[in-house]
Design a protein around this motif. Structure first.
Motif, PDB file in Angstrom:
ATOM      1  N   UNK A 139      37.598  51.901  19.155  1.00 24.00           N
ATOM      2  CA  UNK A 139      37.698  50.222  18.842  1.00 24.00           C
ATOM      3  C   UNK A 139      37.704  49.802  20.282  1.00 24.00           C
ATOM      4  N   UNK A 140      36.619  49.921  20.494  1.00 24.59           N
ATOM      5  CA  UNK A 140      36.338  48.854  21.830  1.00 24.59           C
ATOM      6  C   UNK A 140      35.616  48.195  21.103  1.00 24.59           C
ATOM      7  N   UNK A 141      36.090  46.600  21.505  1.00 25.02           N
ATOM      8  CA  UNK A 141      36.399  45.212  20.198  1.00 25.02           C
ATOM      9  C   UNK A 141      34.474  45.001  20.827  1.00 25.02           C
ATOM     10  N   UNK A 142      33.736  44.092  20.287  1.00 28.50           N
ATOM     11  CA  UNK A 142      32.299  43.370  20.965  1.00 28.50           C
ATOM     12  C   UNK A 142      32.338  41.929  20.197  1.00 28.50           C
ATOM     13  N   UNK A 143      31.894  41.109  21.185  1.00 31.73           N
ATOM     14  CA  UNK A 143      31.689  39.800  21.204  1.00 31.73           C
ATOM     15  C   UNK A 143      30.719  39.535  21.972  1.00 31.73           C
ATOM     16  N   UNK A 144      30.447  37.742  21.206  1.00 30.61           N
ATOM     17  CA  UNK A 144      29.174  37.595  21.936  1.00 30.61           C
ATOM     18  C   UNK A 144      29.207  36.805  23.382  1.00 30.61           C
ATOM     19  N   UNK A 145      28.175  37.020  23.595  1.00 32.64           N
ATOM     20  CA  UNK A 145      28.388  36.433  25.305  1.00 32.64           C
ATOM     21  C   UNK A 145      26.672  36.593  25.215  1.00 32.64           C
ATOM     22  N   UNK A 146      26.888  35.904  27.212  1.00 33.29           N
ATOM     23  CA  UNK A 146      25.927  35.410  27.669  1.00 33.29           C
ATOM     24  C   UNK A 146      25.047  36.611  28.989  1.00 33.29           C
ATOM     25  N   UNK A 147      23.572  36.921  28.542  1.00 30.12           N
ATOM     26  CA  UNK A 147      23.451  37.747  29.933  1.00 30.12           C
ATOM     27  C   UNK A 147      22.294  37.410  30.543  1.00 30.12           C
ATOM     28  N   UNK A 148      23.093  37.399  31.548  1.00 31.76           N
ATOM     29  CA  UNK A 148      21.985  36.690  32.214  1.00 31.76           C
ATOM     30  C   UNK A 148      21.488  35.482  32.495  1.00 31.76           C
ATOM     31  N   UNK A 149      22.233  34.694  31.572  1.00 24.44           N
ATOM     32  CA  UNK A 149      21.687  33.080  31.270  1.00 24.44           C
ATOM     33  C   UNK A 149      21.672  33.646  29.655  1.00 24.44           C
ATOM     34  N   UNK A 150      20.800  34.232  28.779  1.00 23.56           N
ATOM     35  CA  UNK A 150      20.682  33.400  27.663  1.00 23.56           C
ATOM     36  C   UNK A 150      21.968  34.409  26.523  1.00 23.56           C
ATOM     37  N   UNK A 151      22.147  34.009  25.713  1.00 25.18           N
ATOM     38  CA  UNK A 151      23.042  34.278  24.622  1.00 25.18           C
ATOM     39  C   UNK A 151      22.647  35.355  24.030  1.00 25.18           C
TER      40      UNK A 151
END
Lengths: 340, 796
Positions: free
Chosen positions: B102-114
């Motif tokens: 049920x965990x939702x996944x969204x796009x995001x930045x990891x250490x400055x990179x998308x």
């Protein structure tokens, strides 16, 4: 006759000036008492010439009546005033709290139990209360639960010894009745029952009511009719029942009986877990073996039985979430219910 | 019982939704307690191919991947996984997707990179190697196949089954399997049942009978034992379809042979066992009762000491399995097992249950046997196992087998009438309909007018007579067709509570009127309570298996329970309260409780709070006697009960028989229970009170002549009781004395120290005349004379 006028005037003035019944009586005595001034006039009679005596006497009597009337009127006034004064003095603040005669109340489980008994007594049921400590035979064997049946495991039933136990249901009442009574039989067997369970929805001691009908030609349709009547009396007029197939060793066919949820009336809510139905009891047509063992010919008679947990009904009816509340004796909890 | 929807579909052409099937099952007696939608939450997880992997410029442990996600385009995904490589096809959770949990996944930045999403592991898809080889790997799931990109991973992996958790009643052990439930589904949907494939090829060169010797020495506990040999077995992994089936039922794949036995248990409901033939000493199997002291170590490496109540499967020398419960560690399937002996047996339900309980050893097999395995399953189960051996190619199947039977199993025949079946139900279902329904359920039916002959399938051991047939019919016909009637054929009965039950209710009403709240407390207490209250323990009833020591002894009095209830309230700031309970007390009749104990009903009540004293509880008993025992002689005698206040308690006698007691509970006992307030109680034995209930009442005419009243104040020593004075007055007042009542007790100014003054109102009268002053004066004189001589009481 100036003396007469004077007396009349004097009596009137003095009567009017009195403020109490006692004073009025004094004034009355002064004028028309035994030694009163007007009474004294009559004593002058002997000095009056014979021919005038009659008219003199009449005048005195007229005066006496006239004055008496004055006094009576005054007396009425004074009595009226005295009553008024008394009522004034007796006045209470009608809004002060009443002197409470504190009434106790019946336990919610017994309120429910009595409602159930009353409902079925009206349909011709008697009440039979059997022993709470009973034998293996009555609790199990006679109910078609032979030795080694899973329902008899030690963790479920409290034993006193191999053969004597705390009854885990009120069903032994069926057997004891059938052994002692010829059909038609209609009984309810209420009482305490015991199982080794202890949490928010199970208590090691709880209450059941067992119902039994044995007669010629009774059927599943009759069971439906009985239970429909009963749930309407316990919950409300709109309550409906639903049968679901189930299994109990002492009935065949066996059914689980649901009622429309008394909170949401079938729409679905937390109480009925959104199904609109609440399971309230188990029932069925008495197993032929059970009738036979109790000495009733299953080819002639048939039986209906139902058993329900009073706690469950009470908890649904009163919205009680923890069964243990029912056995804590907290007076603030107990005071909430109908007086009987 | 868990049943996957997909598995049911193998045996029945189900043309309705899972929800509709659930409702149909419910109506015919199988409640679906929970419906699990496996992988229901997984959303927007698709296949993608990793095109390029570069090091993250700002983090040592992260990689930047460029992936081709088909119609979702080329995306950048940041990952910490180290098992990915360029060219790998992996699942990617896109922006806005949902994982198995049920965990939702969204796009995001990891250490400055998308990062446009996340690669998924098998765990994040809710699967293991048993579902898809490679799903259990530490890291990202890497597909073995060359798959189209941007496609739903859920569809590709076949995740998304519906699993019903069905509540199967104890009378239907035949439904504790996929096949059993499929039979019911077929009947309720009116569709034919497609049996699992039971065919297999045998090897003429392999013979069970010539290789192994099997004997059954306990037909009572093992009425059927089938054994079949498989030679040249190749132990290995099971195919994915089988592992998936096991996985969806929560079982882990072990190897092909063990998986086949587990599969058959789930599908057919027959527990099976596989022995490694080389471990069977003398190539022998002997079914027998264990010898006292015999030992076995089961597959889970637990050792058990056995006795004659346990059934064991032995070789020529020793037990090799605890029958129906678990195999022995000495004879299990190993990676290098060559020859396997399959066991498909029926063991007595109760014996397996007892063994499992007493040894504390359980397994899926014992759980299944405890519910009951029917006669037909040994046959079908073994055939299905052989079919799977053949299908999986894991060995040569012997051309013959052992089938040891204690008795011949015959189908039951029930001869009855359609009317009897209808009679149970109260309906009038047509004979053809009855026949039709029973045939759908696999019964063989012959109809001859109103007579009906029914042959019951072997697996329906629960069906014994026409009431059972009535249940089968109404199950399928529909309980909604039951129309309510009110005992139209039954005789009218009077009904109602009897006199005794009514008086118990009246008694309770009286207490309620006095302000008492009814309570209910447990019938059992601790033995410590008996010691604290100093109660007689000679007729004590002990529970063999109490929940706790606090609920171990059946109570012989309600007083401790109500004292505890009072203390409970006092300690919760309920300082005032009145409680009562009408319940049974229990007394052993004999030491060993060979006979049923005596159960005696008692009424107990307790009052606490500032306004309560001895007289508040005495008021209750006075009221009870006035209401139920009018005109009986009531005596209060100082009580010597140890748990009561020594000078504020009394035993009560009705017409000379002790009926109960009242008074203040000993302060030491209340203190030991945890409160320092006074608690007042009363207890009345209902069985004794009942003996003194008002009998037939004949009304007495009230005298037409005026009565004479006299007040009498007498001074006595402090220890003279009111009753003492009243009794002298009554004895000396003569026939004309109608009533004596106390109206005042005074101590103080005009009364000497150590003395008290009691004032009584005396009423004299006669039914036939007006009394004269002299006879009343004479009576008073006589009374005073005797008060002086007997009690040294003086007129005040």
């Amino acid at each position: 006759m100036q003396e007469f006028d004077e007396l009349r005037k004097q009596a009137k003035t003095e009567a009017e000036n009195t403020v109490s019944l006692g004073a009025l009586n004094d004034v009355r005595a002064k004028f028309i008492g035994k030694n009163g001034e007007i009474t004294a006039l009559l004593r002058q009679m002997k000095d009056i010439p014979f021919e005038e005596r009659a008219s003199f006497g009449k005048k005195v009597n007229d005066l006496k009546e006239e004055v008496s009337a004055i006094f009576e009127k005054k007396e009425r006034e004074l009595k009226e005033k005295e009553r008024e004064d008394r009522f004034k003095k007796e006045a209470v603040d009608i809004t002060l709290p009443g002197n409470a005669v504190k009434v106790g109340g019946a336990h919610p489980l017994n309120i429910v139990k009595n409602k159930i008994i009353d409902a079925f007594c009206g349909l011709g049921f008697e009440v039979f209360e059997g022993p709470e400590i009973d034998s293996d035979y009555y609790c199990f064997q006679a109910l078609n639960i032979p030795k080694d049946h899973p329902a008899r495991d030690m963790q479920d039933t409290f034993y006193i010894n191999d053969n004597i136990l705390l009854r885990p249901h009120t069903s032994p009442g069926q057997v004891r009745t059938m052994e002692n009574k010829k059909p038609p039989i209609k009984i309810l067997s209420p009482g305490r029952v015991y199982r080794a369970d202890d949490d928010a929805s199970h208590s090691p001691m709880f209450h059941q009511i067992e119902g039994l009908v044995v007669d010629k030609g009774v059927s599943l349709c009759d069971l439906k009719g009985l239970l429909d009547t009963f749930v309407k009396l316990i919950f409300d007029e709109d309550t409906k029942t639903r049968f679901r197939p189930s299994y109990f060793p002492f009935t065949e066919p066996s059914v689980e009986v649901d009622v429309t949820c008394c909170k949401c009336h079938g729409k679905g809510c937390g109480l009925c877990k959104n199904t609109g139905w609440i399971e309230i009891l188990g029932a069925g047509v008495v197993n032929k073996n059970v009738l036979k063992m109790s000495g009733i010919d299953p080819e002639v008679y048939s039986g209906l039985a139902f058993g329900l947990g009073i706690e469950r009904i009470a908890m649904i009816k009163y919205g009680i979430s923890d069964i243990r509340t029912l056995f804590e004796s907290n007076v603030r909890f107990l005071e909430q219910f109908d007086r009987r | 019982m868990k049943i996957p929807f997909s598995w049911l579909k193998d045996y029945v052409d189900i043309d309705c939704s899972a929800e509709e099937l659930e409702a149909k099952l419910f109506s015919c007696g199988f409640e679906v307690e929970e419906t699990l939608y496996f992988g229901e939450k997984i959303d927007k997880i698709v296949t993608c191919k990793i095109l390029k992997i570069e090091k993250h410029p700002n983090a040592d442990k992260l990689s930047v991947c460029t992936v081709d996600a088909g119609k979702y385009g080329t995306l950048q995904i940041i990952t910490a996984a180290t098992n990915v490589f360029e060219g790998a096809i992996v699942p990617v959770a896109l922006d806005g997707s949902t994982l198995f949990n049920g965990e939702k996944i969204r796009k995001g930045k990891l250490r400055g990179l998308e990062s446009c999403g996340m690669f998924c592991s098998g765990e994040e898809l809710g699967i293991t190697d048993d579902w898809y080889e490679g799903a259990s790997v530490h890291g990202i799931l890497i597909f073995r196949e060359d798959l189209p990109l941007g496609e739903s991973v859920k569809d590709i992996l076949g995740i998304g089954d519906v699993i019903f958790d069905v509540n199967v009643t104890a009378n239907r052990p035949d439904c504790q399997s996929v096949l059993g439930m499929a039979r019911e589904v077929a009947a309720v949907l009116g569709k034919p049942l497609k049996m699992p494939d039971l065919s297999y090829n045998t090897d003429a060169g392999v013979s069970t009978l010539k290789t192994v010797k099997i004997t059954d020495d306990a037909f009572d506990l093992c009425p059927r034992y089938k054994g079949r040999l498989i030679k040249d077995v190749k132990i290995g992994p099971s195919p994915e379809w089988m592992r998936r089936r096991l996985f969806s039922m929560g079982l882990k794949s072990i190897n092909n042979v063990v998986d086949i036995t587990n599969f058959v248990l789930l599908e057919i409901g027959q527990p099976m066992h596989a022995f490694d033939l080389r471990d069977l000493e003398g190539n022998e199997i002997n079914v027998r009762r264990a010898k006292k002291g015999e030992k076995i170590i089961t597959l889970d490496e637990k050792e058990f000491k056995l006795d004659e109540n346990n059934l064991v499967i032995c070789d020529a020398e020793k037990p090799v399995a605890l029958a129906g419960v678990m195999g022995g560690l000495n004879s299990g399937i190993k990676d290098d097992t060559k020859d396997v002996l399959f066991e498909s047996a029926r063991f007595a339900r109760d014996n397996i249950r007892k063994t499992s309980r007493t040894l504390g050893q359980r397994s899926d097999s014992s759980a299944r046997f405890e519910k009951g395995v029917d006669y037909l399953s040994q046959e079908i189960g073994l055939k299905r196992a052989l079919n799977l051996v053949d299908k999986l190619g894991c060995g040569k199947i012997a051309c013959d087998e052992y089938d040891l039977k204690g008795e011949q199993f015959k189908e039951k025949t029930i001869e009855t009438t359609v009317d009897k079946i209808n009679g149970v139900l109260g309906l009038d279902i047509a004979a053809d309909t009855v026949k039709n329904i029973l045939e759908r359920l696999d019964f063989k039916v012959t109809l001859d007018g109103r007579n009906i002959t029914v042959i019951v399938p072997l697996y329906r051991e629960d069906v014994e007579g026409y009431p059972d047939l009535a249940e089968e019919v109404i199950r399928e016909y529909g309980y909604d067709n039951i129309t309510p009637t009110l005992l139209k054929t039954s005789a009218i009965t009077a009904g109602g509570r009897n006199a005794e039950q009514k008086s118990a209710e009246d008694l309770k009403d009286l207490l309620i009127g006095y302000g008492y709240n009814e309570t209910i407390t447990y019938s059992f207490v601790s033995e410590k309570e008996f010691d604290l209250f100093g109660l007689d323990k000679s007729r004590l009833i002990r529970i063999l298996n109490p929940i706790s020591e606090d609920m171990a002894i059946m109570r012989t009095t309600l007083i401790p329970s109500l004292v505890r209830a009072a203390v409970y309230n006092i300690n919760r700031q309920n300082y005032d309260g009145k409680l009562f309970e009408l319940a049974k007390t229990y007394f052993a009749v004999s030491g060993d409780n060979a006979e049923l104990p005596e159960e005696k009903e008692v009424l107990c009540f307790a009052a606490f709070g500032e306004k309560e004293d001895y007289f508040s509880v005495k008021g209750v008993t006075d009221g009870i006697f006035a209401a139920f025992c009018y005109g009986k002689e009531i005596k209060y005698v100082r009580s010597s009960e140890k748990f009561m206040h020594p000078t504020r308690s009394a035993d009560i006698f009705v017409d000379g028989e002790k009926v109960g007691l009242i008074g203040q509970v000993h302060p030491d006992i209340v203190a030991a229970c945890g409160a320092d307030k006074a608690v007042f109680v009363g207890e009345i034995r209902i069985d004794i009170l009942k003996k003194h209930f008002n009998g037939k009442i004949t009304a007495k005419q009230v005298s037409k002549f005026p009565s004479v009243e006299r007040d009498l104040a007498v001074i006595t020593e402090e220890d003279v009781l009111c009753d003492d004075v009243v009794s002298v007055i009554k004895r000396n007042g003569g026939k004309i004395l109608e009533k004596v009542s106390l109206f005042d007790v005074y101590r103080g100014n005009q009364v000497a120290m150590g003395k008290k003054s009691m004032a009584f109102n005396l009423v004299f009268g006669s039914d036939d005349r007006t009394l004269n002053v002299k006879e009343v004066d004479d009576a008073i004189e006589k009374i005073l004379k005797n008060l002086k001589s007997e009690l040294n009481a003086e007129l005040r």
